[in-house]
Design an enzyme around this catalytic site. Structure first.
Site, mmCIF file in Angstrom:
data_model
loop_
_atom_site.group_PDB
_atom_site.id
_atom_site.type_symbol
_atom_site.label_atom_id
_atom_site.label_comp_id
_atom_site.label_asym_id
_atom_site.label_seq_id
_atom_site.Cartn_x
_atom_site.Cartn_y
_atom_site.Cartn_z
ATOM 1 C CG ASN A 116 -0.392 0.639 2.426
ATOM 2 O OD1 ASN A 116 -0.432 1.861 2.577
ATOM 3 N ND2 ASN A 116 0.183 -0.183 3.316
ATOM 4 C CG PHE A 120 -0.748 8.955 7.420
ATOM 5 C CD1 PHE A 120 -0.663 7.585 7.656
ATOM 6 C CD2 PHE A 120 0.196 9.782 8.023
ATOM 7 C CE1 PHE A 120 0.350 7.053 8.457
ATOM 8 C CE2 PHE A 120 1.217 9.268 8.827
ATOM 9 C CZ PHE A 120 1.299 7.901 9.040
ATOM 10 C CB SER A 181 3.517 5.528 7.346
ATOM 11 O OG SER A 181 3.158 5.547 5.978
ATOM 12 C CG ASN A 183 2.971 4.529 1.947
ATOM 13 O OD1 ASN A 183 3.804 4.232 1.092
ATOM 14 N ND2 ASN A 183 2.246 3.623 2.592
ATOM 15 C CB THR A 184 3.866 10.509 5.413
ATOM 16 O OG1 THR A 184 2.516 10.066 5.438
ATOM 17 C CG2 THR A 184 3.927 11.993 5.715
ATOM 18 C CE LYS A 217 2.331 -0.034 12.910
ATOM 19 N NZ LYS A 217 0.964 -0.215 12.429
ATOM 20 C CG ASN A 246 3.965 1.104 9.499
ATOM 21 O OD1 ASN A 246 3.324 0.642 8.551
ATOM 22 N ND2 ASN A 246 3.615 2.209 10.133
HETATM 23 C C1 LIG Z 1 -3.679 -0.885 3.433
HETATM 24 C C2 LIG Z 1 -2.884 -0.672 4.684
HETATM 25 C C3 LIG Z 1 -2.967 0.548 5.350
HETATM 26 C C4 LIG Z 1 -2.229 0.757 6.507
HETATM 27 N N1 LIG Z 1 -2.348 1.951 7.155
HETATM 28 C C5 LIG Z 1 -1.677 2.145 8.328
HETATM 29 C C6 LIG Z 1 -1.844 3.338 9.056
HETATM 30 O O1 LIG Z 1 -2.609 4.227 8.686
HETATM 31 N N2 LIG Z 1 -1.121 3.489 10.197
HETATM 32 C C7 LIG Z 1 -0.272 2.508 10.672
HETATM 33 O O2 LIG Z 1 0.341 2.680 11.726
HETATM 34 N N3 LIG Z 1 -0.127 1.347 10.000
HETATM 35 C C8 LIG Z 1 -0.805 1.142 8.855
HETATM 36 N N4 LIG Z 1 -0.664 -0.030 8.181
HETATM 37 C C9 LIG Z 1 0.313 -1.025 8.698
HETATM 38 C C10 LIG Z 1 -0.332 -2.080 9.586
HETATM 39 O O3 LIG Z 1 -0.893 -1.532 10.743
HETATM 40 C C11 LIG Z 1 0.700 -3.137 9.990
HETATM 41 O O4 LIG Z 1 1.701 -2.519 10.765
HETATM 42 C C12 LIG Z 1 1.370 -3.782 8.784
HETATM 43 O O5 LIG Z 1 0.421 -4.012 7.777
HETATM 44 C C13 LIG Z 1 2.037 -5.114 9.139
HETATM 45 O O6 LIG Z 1 1.088 -6.012 9.689
HETATM 46 P P1 LIG Z 1 0.389 -7.175 8.829
HETATM 47 O O7 LIG Z 1 1.469 -7.940 8.150
HETATM 48 O O8 LIG Z 1 -0.391 -7.974 9.842
HETATM 49 O O9 LIG Z 1 -0.507 -6.496 7.856
HETATM 50 C C14 LIG Z 1 -1.385 -0.271 7.017
HETATM 51 C C15 LIG Z 1 -1.320 -1.494 6.350
HETATM 52 C C16 LIG Z 1 -2.057 -1.709 5.195
HETATM 53 C C17 LIG Z 1 -1.971 -3.037 4.509
#
Ligand SMILES: Cc1cc2nc3c(=O)[nH]c(=O)nc-3n(C[C@H](O)[C@H](O)[C@H](O)COP(=O)(O)O)c2cc1C
Length: 358
Positions: A116, A120, A181, A183-184, A217, A246
């Site tokens: 992704n 935000f 993140s 992405n910022t 985080k 993350n």
């Molecule tokens: C589509 C998407 C959007 C995400 N948005 C955020 C976010 O806004 N803030 C954040 O701290 N992590 C965000 N994450 C990261 C997740 O909280 C998590 O840390 C990461 O996906 C790893 O865990 P997983 O393998 O169980 O998905 C996002 C992940 C995905 C897939």
């Protein structure tokens, strides 16, 4: 109701990932009672069975929902009916923002992973607060994940975290400073010691005025010495713990952050470094997230020294059935060891029989 999610997934995976995500969240916010269909009923006398005691608020189950799935807390009422121990909403930024141009969410089904580059996208603090105040979280632990707006200059990032802390500390069970993140632009630079210290020191006054458990985080794309420097600051400013991790950057896949199985190894390494370094600090939680997709992954995290985890991508690929699978795994481990509660199991982990060596 085991057939429901596979049926939904068949249709959902034939559609654009973000379109189906947005529509599902809207639908679940209108029909939160659907959560009852997936609920793992736990009898009242079993309420202590799956509880994990933490430095922050205790969770009723060792698996929580990770940030980013319900950014605006629209479907909190639905998610709180599932068997999660905690639900983290956000990332919320002070002002609303659109996020990056679409398409920005991609699937890798063969690897049970996602990529992704959302950036935000969220309705801002005011909207997030309204939604939280008008919804029920039942008895679940509620976390709110905080991020800076893209337009806020990096040297003013601390102001955004201060505004957000002030807004959400009264209504959250814990808060998370998100500096990880990919992405910022510039956000991950806030993990560097000087920048991080500026944020953490600027929060000291508001934290003593309005105490609320506070986590940091972090990214999986940092080296061991950087992790140590972060731990020093987390201890210096008495944070509640670290959420690791993350998403990870894999340039060969394209821009954005990778989640799911493809990020497990990097995430797990960072978690291990933190757990090894903080073994003598029981008052510092390490919440594991990144690639956790089975009871075995949770068991490995326990062996590494952790207690509670979060999931995002595994929920997309497996549905709420993953919570059932983990609950059954815990039941088996407790029976095998003739124990009554998860806390008892975790306290005696070095002595217990592993359900994976039967
Ligand atoms: C589509 C998407 C959007 C995400 N948005 C955020 C976010 O806004 N803030 C954040 O701290 N992590 C965000 N994450 C990261 C997740 O909280 C998590 O840390 C990461 O996906 C790893 O865990 P997983 O393998 O169980 O998905 C996002 C992940 C995905 C897939």
């Amino acid at each position: 109701m085991n057939f429901l999610y596979p049926l939904f997934k068949k249709i959902a995976f034939s559609l654009d990932p973000e379109v189906i995500h947005e529509n599902s969240i809207k639908f679940l916010s209108d029909y939160p009672l659907l959560g009852e269909l997936f609920n793992q009923k736990v009898s009242p006398f079993e309420s202590e069975k799956y509880k994990v005691s933490l430095n922050g608020p205790s969770w009723s189950f060792p698996v929580g929902l990770a940030a980013g799935l319900d950014k605006n807390a629209l479907a909190l009422s639905f998610f709180s009916k599932l068997h999660f121990g905690a639900i983290e909403v956000g990332t919320v930024t002070p002002k609303p923002q659109e996020g990056n141009p679409k398409p920005r969410l991609f699937r890798y089904p063969e690897d049970e992973s996602l990529r992704n580059k959302m950036g935000f996208n969220n309705g801002g603090a005011e909207k997030g607060l309204c939604n939280l105040l008008s919804t029920s979280k039942n008895d679940k632990v509620l976390g709110v994940n905080l991020g800076k707006n893209k337009i806020t200059p990096i040297d003013k990032a601390w102001e955004d975290y201060n505004i957000l802390y002030r807004n959400f500390s009264n209504i959250s069970d814990y808060l998370v400073i998100n500096v990880s993140s990919p992405n910022t632009p510039g956000l991950r630079g806030l993990q560097e010691s000087d920048a991080l210290e500026e944020i953490l020191s600027s929060l000291e006054d508001v934290r003593s005025e309005k105490p609320c458990p506070l986590y940091l985080k972090i990214s999986p794309d940092i080296d061991k010495s950087h992790v140590s420097a972060i731990i020093d600051l987390v201890k210096k400013y008495s944070l509640t713990g670290i959420i690791a991790t993350n998403t990870t950057i894999m340039k060969e896949k394209g821009e954005g952050g990778i989640s799911g199985r493809l990020c497990l190894e990097k995430s797990r390494n960072v978690r291990k470094w933190i757990l090894d370094e903080t073994r003598e600090c029981p008052d510092l939680d390490v919440i594991g997230v990144g690639g956790i997709s089975s009871f075995k992954d949770l068991w490995d995290f326990w062996l590494d020294g952790g207690k509670a985890v979060q999931i995002y991508t595994a929920l997309i690929y497996q549905g709420p059935g993953i919570l059932k699978q983990i609950k059954e795994g815990i039941d088996d481990a407790l029976i095998l060891n003739d124990m009554k509660s998860l806390n008892e199991l975790l306290e005696n982990l070095e002595k217990v029989k592993s359900p994976f060596l039967k």
